[in-house]
Every structure is written in C-alpha cells, then in structure tokens.
Enzyme design. Structure first.
Site, PDB file in Angstrom:
ATOM      1  N   HIS A 253       0.836  -1.208   0.000  1.00 29.48           N
ATOM      2  CA  HIS A 253       0.000   0.000   0.000  1.00 29.48           C
ATOM      3  C   HIS A 253       0.877   1.266   0.000  1.00 29.48           C
ATOM      4  CE1 HIS A 253      -3.653   2.378   1.200  1.00 29.48           C
ATOM      5  NE2 HIS A 253      -2.711   3.179   1.680  1.00 29.48           N
ATOM      6  N   GLU A 254       1.782   1.333   0.947  1.00 35.96           N
ATOM      7  CA  GLU A 254       2.644   2.516   1.029  1.00 35.96           C
ATOM      8  C   GLU A 254       3.568   2.587  -0.195  1.00 35.96           C
ATOM      9  OE1 GLU A 254       1.769   4.695   3.141  1.00 35.96           O
ATOM     10  OE2 GLU A 254       0.463   3.350   4.280  1.00 35.96           O
TER      11      GLU A 254
ATOM     12  N   HIS B 127       1.848   4.537  -2.824  1.00 33.72           N
ATOM     13  CA  HIS B 127       2.002   5.983  -2.581  1.00 33.72           C
ATOM     14  C   HIS B 127       3.405   6.432  -2.995  1.00 33.72           C
ATOM     15  CE1 HIS B 127      -1.711   6.888  -0.463  1.00 33.72           C
ATOM     16  NE2 HIS B 127      -1.504   5.984   0.488  1.00 33.72           N
TER      17      HIS B 127
ATOM     18  N   GLU C 231      -4.570   8.079  -2.789  1.00 35.59           N
ATOM     19  CA  GLU C 231      -5.061   6.805  -2.264  1.00 35.59           C
ATOM     20  C   GLU C 231      -5.404   5.839  -3.403  1.00 35.59           C
ATOM     21  OE1 GLU C 231      -4.651   6.276   0.773  1.00 35.59           O
ATOM     22  OE2 GLU C 231      -5.856   4.514   1.279  1.00 35.59           O
TER      23      GLU C 231
HETATM   24 ZN    ZN Z   1      -2.957   5.267   1.901  1.00 39.23          ZN
END
Ligand code: ZN
Length: 501
Positions: A265-266, A269, A295
């Site tokens: 997830h990170e 980003h 996001e």
């Molecule tokens: Zn996030």
C-alpha cells in the site's frame, strides 16, 4: 514574466524547504524519536508550520501571483508555468482566508487533543476525549465559515483534501455503493465458512516477513537509492524530494497480512512520489493531485495487484521457499482465498476490500452531523455503535475499538475520511483504463513484471503532479467521471468467484 516567475519560484522553494524540514521531523517522530521528545517536537513543528504559512500568505506572493495570472493567460492550460500560477493562486486564496489566530488555536487544540486521545483510547474512556473533540469541532466550524461554502458546511473542509469535490456528490456515490455493497456483505457473511484464513495467523518470523516486503517493493519498482522503509506504529509515506521518499510498515509475528499489504500500500504511494517530475521539485506542483488520487495509487497496488490471483501465482512459490513449515501442504488457491477473506470487523485499517468502504460511510455521516450540530457529542458512542450495527452487523465492545480507533479527529482533521473511499473507487477506474490500453498487464503480473503497469501510471498520472484537479485528472486519464460502478463490478466478479455467489 521570466523574472517574476523566477522570483515566485524562489519564494515557493524556500517555503517548501521549511515544510519539508517539518516533514523530516514528523517522520522522525513516528519512527525513531524517543517518547520523551514529544513536547519539544510539537513546538518545533508548530514553529516551522507557522513560519511557512506566514511566508506563503505574504503580500509579496499575492502581488506576484496577481501579475503572473495576467501574464500567463496566453499559455497552455497544462503548461508548467500556467499550472504553477493557477494552482498556487488557488492555495493562496484559501490560505489567506484562514486567520492567524485560528491556525494557532488549532495547533494548540490538536496538541492537547492528541495526548487526550492516546490516553482515552488506552483506557477506552470517551468522556476524557469528548471536551477536546468539542473544541476541534468548534474550530473546524469556524474554519469552514472562514473558508466559505455554498452548499453544505462540510464542502469547505472536504475541499482542503479533495479540491472541488462536493458533499452532495460524495453522498450520491456512497448511496449507490451502499445499495450494492450491503446485500453483498450479507450474502458473503452467510457463506463465511467458505473461506478459512487460519494459515495467515501462524507463526511467521518477523525478519523474514520484513525481507520479503523489501523484495516485493523492489520488484514493484520502488527505488531504494531514492527511498527507504522503516517501522512505525501506523504505516505511512512521506517525501522529502522525488529522490528521498520514505515508507513505513509494522510487522506482527502472527498476522501475516499486516506487514506485507502495508508495504505494498505505502509502496503505491511512494511510486507516485518517486515518479513526480524533478523539474517540478520545490514547487506546490510537486505532489499528488489530492488525497483521493494518492489513495487510488496505494489501493491499486495493494488490492488490484497485491490481492490478485496473478500476483500470488508469481509470489506464492517464493513465499513457500521462505516459510516452508508455515505453508506446508497449502496450495495457491487456498492462500489466495485466505488473503481475500471478507469479514465484518471493528477496525477500519484492517478491513477487507468489500467491507472497507462501510467504515467510511459511517465516519462521513457522523462528521456531517457533528458540523451541522445535529448530534450531541455526548451521544456519539451510541450513534457510532448504531451505525456499526446497521452497516456491518456488529457492535464494538468498547469505545477504544469504536469511535476512538482513528487518529484523524484528534489531529484536527474533519473531511478527510471520504478520500479513502474515493481513492478506492478510482483505483479500479484507473486500473481498468490501464488494462484497456495494455491488455497483457495481468499476464505480466503473473510473471512478476510490474514495469509496464508502473510506466503507464507514470505517464498518465505521476507526470502531472498537482497540475489538475481530481475531476480534471480522472477525465483526462479515463475519459469519464468518478463512478462507483466499476468498483462494484470488480467486487461482484472477484468475490462472486471466491464465495460462489
Ligand atoms: Zn494510503
């Protein structure tokens, strides 16, 4: 024009340097700072933020922007110069409306509220936090009044995180999602024994989990020459330049999903941050278009890539090499299903893809009620629990796993939560567009080849930085508007298959 543009960039660059210094301090606070450093760090951060704000809302910047707005009129809308002036002017107008005393009050209130929240959560004692929340709601109402709005008061705050998004549009999209998701969650709950995820709660060595996460990040294209991963209580990404992007995750021996999906997830980003154009460095354009768009990138990698059958076709044999005992006798299909088990749960950050958005509906509705003073804060736990029952069919045993679970309100932010759901919807819209243009992506993922997908995201999304509003960017990339439909179709197909619905 050249001269004034250079002058503007010099000033904005210095402001960005101060903001970045604050980000370094904030990163340090979350990763390595000893707990006793908290009070001094709060002062240091407040000073840097106040200084950056004061420099930004100066009359000099106002004059420069005014002159440059006229002089850049003839330039292309999406040119670096016209975009810099347009986006900076928008931020400037907004920041000028916020009085200094309100900035200071908010900083003070949130510093106190944060400590109160930590204690209240540890003791599951909402009354201890309630007066602080009241203060924060009051200040947010004053903030919204200062910023101004045409429709709902929530619009003014939502705009801080998702430029030009309106409460009515969010409500409409959420209503459509609810109609589809609620029956689906009920149907899946009836079949809950169809998927067993016990294997993910076996004993997985922490260092091996950590090393595997790094391996996946590297394969995704995270550049470790220009970034690093550390541990923190809550995973996050922060960026000090396109050449220095930090991600964090947390590792639990008996919960395999947490560390890896946190890293992916990170990592999503971080690819966005590492993929911004260096020529935009030290300007307000050198960041994501909005929190929702940001996001969409993390959710795309976490869910559409990381929780896909193709991803595990490639990685499961590797994972079995690393954890031969834990995964003895487990096949790919069993692992894939376990990784995607749907189960209504109390904690938003641990929710699966299907139930995640339900947690957001609840917060969005309660935040609107708080701002419109429809709900007394003393009744908030009951309101929270009633909505949990309605949406997820479960009720928290205490306020720690109920309305005290998230950090957002204590840090002063109201209007932030919807961006998580919007990003989730957009992740599917963007991914579908990438598939339409490169149909081989799923086959490439099965071979561990992520570069074509990453390059597509780079060329269509990262490259623009903050030039466009979220709506402009979505239109430009997908040709359509924000919609719940693609997400719903994706969820129906994937979980219909897993749960045999
Ligand atoms: Zn996030």
């Amino acid at each position: 024009m050249e001269e004034k543009l250079r002058e503007l960039k010099t000033r904005l660059g210095e402001i960005k340097d101060i903001e970045t210094a604050a980000s370094v301090l904030a990163w340090d606070q979350m990763t390595y700072m000893p707990p006793a450093g908290t009070a001094a760090r709060a002062e240091q951060l407040a000073t840097l933020q106040k200084t950056a704000h004061a420099l930004f809302v100066s009359d000099e910047i106002g004059h420069l922007l005014e002159e440059l707005q006229t002089e850049t009129e003839g330039l292309d809308y999406d040119s670096d110069e016209a975009s810099l002036v347009r986006v900076t002017a928008r931020d400037y107008e907004r920041e000028r409306k916020i009085p200094d005393w309100l900035v200071a009050e908010m900083a003070k209130a949130t510093a106190l509220a944060h400590n109160a929240w930590v204690q209240a959560r540890a003791e599951s004692n909402y009354p201890h936090f309630q007066p602080h929340l009241q203060k924060i709601v009051d200040l947010n109402i004053q903030m919204a009044e200062a910023l101004g709005y045409q429709g709902r008061i929530y619009d003014a705050l939502l705009d801080l995180f998702e430029p030009e998004m309106k409460t009515a549009q969010v409500a409409q999209v959420f209503d459509e999602l609810k109609t589809e998701l609620l029956p689906l969650v009920r149907a899946i709950t009836e079949e809950k024994d169809a998927v067993d995820d016990d294997i993910l709660f076996r004993d997985y060595d922490e260092e091996k989990q950590w090393a595997f996460g790094l391996e996946v990040l590297r394969q995704m294209g995270f550049d470790f020459e220009r970034g690093r991963q550390d541990k923190s209580a809550h995973p996050f990404t922060t960026s000090f330049s396109t050449n220095d992007v930090r991600v964090t995750t947390r590792v639990y021996r008996n919960r395999f999903r947490t560390a890896l999906f946190g890293s992916i997830h990170e990592g999503g980003h971080a690819l966005y941050e590492q993929g911004l154009r260096p020529v935009l460095e030290r300007t307000p354009l050198c960041e994501g278009a909005s929190l929702g768009i940001h996001e969409s990138q993390s959710r795309l990698w976490e869910n559409l890539v990381g929780r896909s059958r193709g991803f595990w076709t490639f990685y499961f044999p590797r994972l079995k090499e690393i954890f031969p005992e834990q995964l003895d006798g487990v096949d790919l299909e069993t692992f894939y299903r376990a990784a995607n088990k749907v189960e209504p749960s109390m904690i938003r950050v641990e929710a699966d893809e299907v139930t995640y958005n339900l947690h957001i509906f609840l917060r969005f509705e309660l935040e609107n009620d708080m701002l419109e003073e429809k709900a007394k804060l003393s009744d908030l736990p009951e309101a929270w629990n009633a909505k949990m029952k309605d949406y997820l069919g479960i009720v928290p045993a205490n306020d720690a796993e109920g309305l005290l679970q998230d950090i957002h309100w204590s840090s002063g932010t109201i209007g932030y939560f919807p961006t998580y759901a919007l990003g989730t919807l957009l992740s599917v819209q963007f991914y579908n567009q990438a598939l339409a243009e490169i149909p081989e992506i799923p086959a490439q993922i099965e071979r561990g080849e992520f570069a074509p997908l990453r390059t597509w995201l780079q060329e269509h999304i990262y490259v623009h930085g903050k030039k466009f509003t979220p709506a402009e960017l979505v239109k430009r990339v997908t040709g359509s508007e924000l919609s719940a439909r693609p997400f719903v179709e994706y969820i129906r197909a994937k979980y219909g298959d897993i749960y045999g619905l």
